[in-house]
Scaffold this active site. Structure first.
Site, PDB file in Angstrom:
ATOM      1  N   TYR A 146       0.843  -1.204   0.000  1.00 58.79           N
ATOM      2  CA  TYR A 146       0.000   0.000   0.000  1.00 58.79           C
ATOM      3  C   TYR A 146       0.883   1.260   0.000  1.00 58.79           C
ATOM      4  CZ  TYR A 146      -3.130   3.616   1.880  1.00 58.79           C
ATOM      5  OH  TYR A 146      -3.838   4.773   2.083  1.00 58.79           O
ATOM      6  N   ASN A 175      -3.228  10.054   9.812  1.00 58.17           N
ATOM      7  CA  ASN A 175      -4.287   9.091  10.127  1.00 58.17           C
ATOM      8  C   ASN A 175      -5.587   9.872  10.284  1.00 58.17           C
ATOM      9  OD1 ASN A 175      -1.651   7.762  10.851  1.00 58.17           O
ATOM     10  ND2 ASN A 175      -3.064   6.075  11.189  1.00 58.17           N
TER      11      ASN A 175
END
Ligand SMILES: NC(=O)c1ccc[n+]([C@@H]2O[C@H](COP(=O)([O-])OP(=O)(O)OC[C@H]3O[C@@H](n4cnc5c(N)ncnc54)[C@H](O)[C@@H]3O)[C@@H](O)[C@H]2O)c1
Length: 313
Positions: A146, A175
């Site tokens: 990823y 995040n």
């Protein structure tokens, strides 16, 4: 402006669609609904300014849509966003996250679209940075397919700018958390803790709880994309985070306090391959975009928990 948002039915994409429509832009959203949900777009779809298409970002439908819509900018967020899935099935990850990105860029270049903004990942492209906070000047050492796909996507964006004059910006998101977030995403732990604690269920902290992340509220991320619409981010790769690290143990305490639940997680052995710490230096985004994260963690968590509770009612 005319804007295409890929991944529009997802967590971040749907908030972006809401904001763009509220600002008076004409928005076309596309998504294959693999993880995204139409209900995320229930607000945007009420507006005449919004249209939605369901197809795969790697498909030949994409260049047709881009050529027909003639957007001023494409905001590319469609992605397989689960780091663990990328390890389990790297070819699927590459298909969506690399080939999908190339399909978007190629379609934009052919249709003469002026600008593209790419959702990259500050939480995964750096790997374990030599020091914190991680700055954009550091060499990238992704530790998952990823992260590698996001790093590759950034280099394709830069190459298309050099090759075709397609202006591009890559936003390295921290995040991201907030209403509509998926518990499997990069900031999934917020949703997992909030969901479990609100139901009175036990929670688990992996490792000793000292691993830390840079949590950034979704509205602040949306604001960064919006600031790129007119070209302020062109040619740049910019960290978009809070600039502060929060340990998983601290996060649990904050969520438990906001929910009004006991702050007593179980501890489990740490999971292989997990990063110990990441914090993003957001100075460049401040200077280039005039952007600032404005929603503090406690406020953002309160809004997220309100949403988790509203879904249970
Ligand atoms: N959430 C985070 O913390 C975070 C952090 C860094 C980067 N990002 C990036 O931001 C973007 C949005 O992430 P998100 O958290 O909203 O995730 P999400 O899964 O909610 O959104 C991604 C969307 O892309 C769609 N999609 C997936 N594969 C597709 C395909 N082949 N064709 C068309 N659509 C497809 C999904 O259905 C989903 O709606 C992603 O590119 C992700 O990698 C997210």
């Amino acid at each position: 402006m005319r804007v295409i948002v890929t991944g529009a039915a997802g967590f971040i994409g749907s908030h972006l669609a809401d904001r763009l429509v509220a600002d008076g832009h004409r928005v076309t959203g596309l998504d294959d609904l693999s993880t995204g949900k139409l209900e995320n777009l229930s607000g945007a779809r009420k507006s005449k300014l919004f249209g939605f298409h369901r197809f795969d970002v790697t498909s030949s439908d994409l260049p047709v849509l881009v050529a027909r819509d003639e957007p001023d900018v494409v905001l590319h967020l469609a992605a397989q966003m689960d780091v663990r899935k990328s390890v389990a099935d790297p070819l699927h990850d590459t298909r969506t996250n690399v080939l999908g990105t190339v399909n978007v860029l190629e379609a934009c270049a052919r249709a003469g679209v002026p600008r593209v903004v790419f959702a990259s990942s500050g939480g995964t492209v750096y790997g374990t940075p030599p020091k914190l906070p991680a700055s954009e000047r550091m060499t990238l050492h992704p530790t998952s397919p990823y992260g590698s796909a996001k790093a590759a996507g950034e280099t394709y964006v830069a190459a298309y700018q050099r090759l075709h004059g397609l202006a591009g910006c890559s936003l390295r998101l921290g995040n991201v958390y907030g209403p509509r977030q998926d518990p499997h995403g990069e900031a999934g732990v917020v949703g997992i803790f909030a969901g479990a604690l609100a139901k009175g269920q036990p929670t688990k902290v992996f490792g000793d709880g000292t691993s830390s992340r840079d949590y950034v509220y979704v509205d602040d991320v949306v604001d960064a994309f919006v600031r790129c619409l007119g070209g302020k981010g062109d040619g740049r790769r910019l960290n978009i985070g809070s600039g502060t690290g929060t340990t998983v143990r601290q996060l649990h305490t904050l969520v438990a306090r906001a929910v009004g639940a006991p702050d007593a997680p179980e501890f489990a052995p740490s999971r292989a391959g997990e990063l110990q710490a990441i914090t993003l230096d957001v100075g460049q985004a401040r200077r280039a975009l005039g952007w600032e994260p404005v929603v503090g963690l406690e406020q953002g968590l309160a809004q997220t928990i309100e949403w988790v509770r509203s879904r249970k009612r």
